[in-house]
Scaffold this motif. Structure first.
Motif, PDB file in Angstrom:
ATOM      1  N   GLN A 126       0.664  -1.328  -0.124  1.00  0.00           N
ATOM      2  CA  GLN A 126       0.027   0.009  -0.026  1.00  0.00           C
ATOM      3  C   GLN A 126       0.940   1.386   0.015  1.00  0.00           C
ATOM      4  N   GLY A 127       1.751   1.310   0.713  1.00  0.00           N
ATOM      5  CA  GLY A 127       2.831   2.342   0.741  1.00  0.00           C
ATOM      6  C   GLY A 127       3.605   2.655  -0.337  1.00  0.00           C
ATOM      7  N   CYS A 128       3.872   1.514  -1.228  1.00  0.00           N
ATOM      8  CA  CYS A 128       4.503   1.602  -2.371  1.00  0.00           C
ATOM      9  C   CYS A 128       3.550   2.376  -3.593  1.00  0.00           C
ATOM     10  N   GLN A 129       2.166   2.104  -3.242  1.00  0.00           N
ATOM     11  CA  GLN A 129       1.364   2.687  -4.139  1.00  0.00           C
ATOM     12  C   GLN A 129       1.335   4.245  -3.911  1.00  0.00           C
ATOM     13  N   GLU A 130       1.173   4.627  -2.489  1.00  0.00           N
ATOM     14  CA  GLU A 130       0.858   6.078  -2.396  1.00  0.00           C
ATOM     15  C   GLU A 130       2.310   6.804  -2.283  1.00  0.00           C
ATOM     16  N   THR A 131       3.444   6.253  -2.245  1.00  0.00           N
ATOM     17  CA  THR A 131       4.590   7.193  -2.101  1.00  0.00           C
ATOM     18  C   THR A 131       4.918   7.943  -3.295  1.00  0.00           C
ATOM     19  N   PRO A 132       5.181   7.265  -4.434  1.00  0.00           N
ATOM     20  CA  PRO A 132       5.111   6.014  -4.748  1.00  0.00           C
ATOM     21  C   PRO A 132       6.468   5.452  -4.544  1.00  0.00           C
ATOM     22  N   GLY A 133       6.676   4.063  -4.524  1.00  0.00           N
ATOM     23  CA  GLY A 133       7.897   3.381  -4.461  1.00  0.00           C
ATOM     24  C   GLY A 133       7.850   2.037  -4.697  1.00  0.00           C
ATOM     25  N   VAL A 134       8.926   1.408  -4.643  1.00  0.00           N
ATOM     26  CA  VAL A 134       9.021  -0.015  -5.115  1.00  0.00           C
ATOM     27  C   VAL A 134       9.891  -0.809  -4.172  1.00  0.00           C
ATOM     28  N   TYR A 135       9.681  -2.079  -4.200  1.00  0.00           N
ATOM     29  CA  TYR A 135      10.299  -2.934  -3.414  1.00  0.00           C
ATOM     30  C   TYR A 135      11.489  -3.743  -4.401  1.00  0.00           C
ATOM     31  N   PHE A 136      12.720  -3.534  -4.329  1.00  0.00           N
ATOM     32  CA  PHE A 136      13.709  -4.086  -4.972  1.00  0.00           C
ATOM     33  C   PHE A 136      14.373  -5.262  -4.269  1.00  0.00           C
ATOM     34  N   HIS A 137      14.327  -6.565  -4.975  1.00  0.00           N
ATOM     35  CA  HIS A 137      14.661  -7.882  -4.219  1.00  0.00           C
ATOM     36  C   HIS A 137      15.961  -7.901  -4.745  1.00  0.00           C
ATOM     37  N   ALA A 138      16.936  -8.064  -3.613  1.00  0.00           N
ATOM     38  CA  ALA A 138      18.357  -8.341  -3.903  1.00  0.00           C
ATOM     39  C   ALA A 138      18.722  -9.801  -3.654  1.00  0.00           C
ATOM     40  N   ILE A 139      19.809 -10.559  -3.872  1.00  0.00           N
ATOM     41  CA  ILE A 139      19.950 -12.058  -3.789  1.00  0.00           C
ATOM     42  C   ILE A 139      20.525 -12.155  -2.421  1.00  0.00           C
ATOM     43  N   GLY A 140      19.821 -12.789  -1.898  1.00  0.00           N
ATOM     44  CA  GLY A 140      20.142 -13.082  -0.424  1.00  0.00           C
ATOM     45  C   GLY A 140      21.084 -14.128  -0.261  1.00  0.00           C
ATOM     46  N   GLY A 141      22.280 -13.714   0.455  1.00  0.00           N
ATOM     47  CA  GLY A 141      23.569 -14.496   0.687  1.00  0.00           C
ATOM     48  C   GLY A 141      24.704 -14.229  -0.470  1.00  0.00           C
ATOM     49  N   ALA A 142      24.120 -13.168  -1.152  1.00  0.00           N
ATOM     50  CA  ALA A 142      25.379 -12.984  -2.294  1.00  0.00           C
ATOM     51  C   ALA A 142      26.136 -11.699  -1.980  1.00  0.00           C
ATOM     52  N   ALA A 143      26.635 -11.905  -0.762  1.00  0.00           N
ATOM     53  CA  ALA A 143      27.183 -10.949   0.003  1.00  0.00           C
ATOM     54  C   ALA A 143      28.749 -10.205  -0.512  1.00  0.00           C
ATOM     55  N   SER A 144      29.594 -11.307  -1.128  1.00  0.00           N
ATOM     56  CA  SER A 144      30.722 -10.830  -1.498  1.00  0.00           C
ATOM     57  C   SER A 144      30.481 -10.073  -2.947  1.00  0.00           C
ATOM     58  N   PHE A 145      29.681 -10.644  -3.400  1.00  0.00           N
ATOM     59  CA  PHE A 145      29.148 -10.242  -4.949  1.00  0.00           C
ATOM     60  C   PHE A 145      28.704  -9.064  -4.847  1.00  0.00           C
ATOM     61  N   ILE A 146      27.716  -8.735  -3.955  1.00  0.00           N
ATOM     62  CA  ILE A 146      27.087  -7.536  -3.660  1.00  0.00           C
ATOM     63  C   ILE A 146      27.935  -6.331  -3.252  1.00  0.00           C
ATOM     64  N   ALA A 147      28.654  -6.877  -2.483  1.00  0.00           N
ATOM     65  CA  ALA A 147      29.849  -5.738  -1.847  1.00  0.00           C
ATOM     66  C   ALA A 147      30.582  -5.058  -2.879  1.00  0.00           C
ATOM     67  N   GLN A 148      31.081  -6.047  -3.764  1.00  0.00           N
ATOM     68  CA  GLN A 148      31.726  -5.390  -5.177  1.00  0.00           C
ATOM     69  C   GLN A 148      31.009  -4.046  -5.740  1.00  0.00           C
ATOM     70  N   SER A 149      29.654  -3.898  -5.709  1.00  0.00           N
ATOM     71  CA  SER A 149      28.862  -2.788  -6.243  1.00  0.00           C
ATOM     72  C   SER A 149      29.075  -1.684  -5.280  1.00  0.00           C
ATOM     73  N   ASP A 182       5.613  -3.637  -7.012  1.00  0.00           N
ATOM     74  CA  ASP A 182       5.916  -2.267  -7.807  1.00  0.00           C
ATOM     75  C   ASP A 182       4.682  -1.259  -7.190  1.00  0.00           C
ATOM     76  N   SER A 183       4.626   0.087  -7.942  1.00  0.00           N
ATOM     77  CA  SER A 183       3.594   0.947  -7.509  1.00  0.00           C
ATOM     78  C   SER A 183       2.323   0.986  -7.743  1.00  0.00           C
ATOM     79  N   HIS A 184       1.986  -0.205  -8.410  1.00  0.00           N
ATOM     80  CA  HIS A 184       0.759  -0.473  -9.195  1.00  0.00           C
ATOM     81  C   HIS A 184       0.232  -1.608  -8.507  1.00  0.00           C
ATOM     82  N   GLY A 185       0.507  -1.883  -7.047  1.00  0.00           N
ATOM     83  CA  GLY A 185      -0.236  -2.816  -6.328  1.00  0.00           C
ATOM     84  C   GLY A 185       0.051  -4.275  -6.487  1.00  0.00           C
ATOM     85  N   GLN A 186       1.037  -4.534  -7.540  1.00  0.00           N
ATOM     86  CA  GLN A 186       1.351  -5.981  -7.862  1.00  0.00           C
ATOM     87  C   GLN A 186       2.544  -6.228  -6.997  1.00  0.00           C
ATOM     88  N   SER A 187       2.427  -7.710  -6.495  1.00  0.00           N
ATOM     89  CA  SER A 187       3.461  -8.358  -5.683  1.00  0.00           C
ATOM     90  C   SER A 187       3.802  -9.833  -6.250  1.00  0.00           C
TER      91      SER A 187
END
Lengths: 208, 291
Positions: A126-149, A182-187
């Motif tokens: 609901q918050g994503c629709q109102e603000t608007p905003g989105v939820y970005f999913h990163a890859i859980g456990g991929a810690a060394s890889f993401i740290a490079q970014s 997303d900001s259109h109510g889809q999950s």
């Protein structure tokens, strides 16, 4: 693949749909359990008096978070003694624990997104629709890889929460994520949850 | 009795940064099952890149280096007090070297100790005595909070799920636990299941069973069949890597039976994330071998 520079505007956020992979670059702030509880109690619900450097940090955060994203992450950081901080491992933590706070925090700070793992619930959607905003999913456990970014640690607030719980201000380049709310109510999480629940019901009905 | 602190630091480094071969092989097989271009396949590809990079750079596979759970088999005559001190000192050093994240938070005062030590229980160390001429072995498992939080314990019978006090009932509650976990335990996961015990011993056993190799089956053919069936059935739920939707949700299931009270029938499910960090070191005389 779509590339997004942070901070980001509402138009770009509204273009994003569930399932889209994105590379994020620019500024973000980490924040998880202690940070969300503290923001909620001290500045949103105001059930707790600000103390120590709370108000100063709040002013800084208002600027940093406006149009930016918050990253649910408790990193492994080197250079703690010299303050020459570097992210060594920095994957996402489970986001659902911030469900009681997230929508309010998004609205209060004009956050355009949240990065984490595992998805979030109805209030955040609901918050994503109102603000608007989105939820970005990163890859859980991929810690060394993401740290490079993570190219640079620009600063840290509330280190007294502990290294994993502090608010780290970081600059990232090509941080890989997938839009799962997303900001259109889809999950995507609601879709997978209900489909798997139907299969579970069938499995439970089968004889052993 | 020699000082093994440095060797244990190295052991912790390996556990945190170098995923065991049997796990990596299963993850590699899982990539191929996901549709090209899908989010699930992308997730698995990133997972494998991360495994390689962590090994190469000696950086933690996952930033949540978990609860360090040690199982020590010590030859008769060794001092467990000294072994405990070595393990604790090694953990502090491994934390300074960024192989481990400071992960011990006082639950009442909300304070992170900063060095991974917290009271008597953190790290968790179990000691078992073996014959004087047997080697010293130390096993370590790093289990992160995300997967720990989706673990579940059921007291059977469970009316809601129609689960009675038998293997058929066990099957039902384990499937329920997998469905409830969704992707939040960092799927694809590995299930450790203990049947019996009291609430405490049952949960402990459901983790202990995770020290076994992937694909190792229970000696009882019926239990072994249930292990395989649970993995297959869990994968029909379509939860997939990270809960994105996909083919592989669980890569292995391990069941262990215990004795229980007549009144109790607990089924404990420990969910281990794909970053299944567990290793063993063996010390015999001057020789130290890491698996």
């Amino acid at each position: 693949m779509r590339e997004i520079q942070l901070p980001v505007n509402d138009e770009t956020i509204r273009e994003l749909r569930v399932g889209e992979p994105v590379l994020l670059s620019g500024l973000m702030v980490t924040g998880r359990d202690a940070a969300h509880k503290w923001m909620m109690e001290t500045f949103i619900k105001k059930t707790k008096e600000p103390k120590g450097d709370d108000l100063q940090v709040y002013e800084a955060l208002k600027k940093l978070l406006n149009g930016a994203v918050i990253y649910h992450c408790g990193p492994v950081v080197s250079g703690l003694d010299s303050k020459d901080y570097k992210f060594v491992a920095a994957g996402p933590t489970t986001s659902i624990r911030e469900e009681p706070y997230q929508a309010a925090v998004m609205k209060h700070f004009n956050l355009k997104g949240v990065i984490g793992k595992g998805g979030m619930g109805a209030k955040t959607l609901q918050g994503c629709q109102e603000t608007p905003g989105v939820y970005f999913h990163a890859i859980g456990g991929a810690a060394s890889f993401i740290a490079q970014s993570v190219k640079k640690v620009l600063g840290v607030y509330k280190l007294e929460f502990g290294v994993p719980e502090a608010l780290w201000v970081i600059e990232v380049k090509d941080f890989p994520v997938v839009v799962t709310m997303d900001s259109h109510g889809q999950s995507q999480h609601t879709v997978v949850e209900s489909a798997s629940h139907r299969v579970l019901e069938e499995l439970l009905a089968q004889p052993y | 009795m020699r000082d093994l602190t440095n060797e244990i630091v190295e052991f912790i480094r390996r556990t945190s940064t170098d995923l065991p071969q049997d796990v990596e092989e299963r993850l590699k097989a899982a990539v191929e099952k996901e549709a090209p271009g899908s989010a699930a396949r992308g997730a698995m590809e990133t997972v494998l890149k991360n495994v390689e990079l962590s090994r190469k750079n000696s950086t933690p596979i996952c930033q949540d280096t978990g609860t360090p759970i040690f199982y020590v088999h010590y030859p008769e005559g060794w001092s467990t007090r000294k072994l405990r001190e070595m393990i604790r000192n090694a953990l502090v050093e491994a934390t300074q070297k960024s192989y481990m994240r400071p992960n011990a938070v006082d639950a009442i005062y909300d304070k992170n100790s900063g060095n991974n030590l917290g009271g008597e229980e953190f790290p968790s160390i179990h000691f078992e005595e073996v014959d004087a001429d047997a080697p010293l072995t130390i096993e370590l498992m790093l289990k992160g909070g995300g997967c720990e939080n989706v673990g579940a314990q059921y007291s059977l019978p469970n009316n809601g799920l129609g689960a009675g006090r038998d293997l058929a009932g066990v099957r039902k509650v384990v499937l329920d636990a997998v469905q409830k976990a969704q992707g939040q335990g960092c799927a694809p996961g590995i299930l450790g299941v203990a049947i019996g015990g009291d609430r405490g011993s049952s949960y402990a056993k459901s983790k202990e069973v995770l020290f076994g190799k992937i694909g190792e089956r229970n000696n009882d053919p019926e239990v072994a069949a249930l292990e395989e069936r649970l993995t297959d059935e869990a994968n029909t739920m379509g939860i997939g890597p990270m809960g994105f939707g996909g083919q592989t949700t669980v890569i292995d299931t391990k069941i262990v039976g215990m004795h229980r009270l007549p009144a109790s029938y607990f089924v404990s499910v420990s969910y281990m994330c794909w970053a299944y960090r567990r290793r063993k070191m063996t010390v015999q005389g001057d020789e130290v071998v890491y698996d």
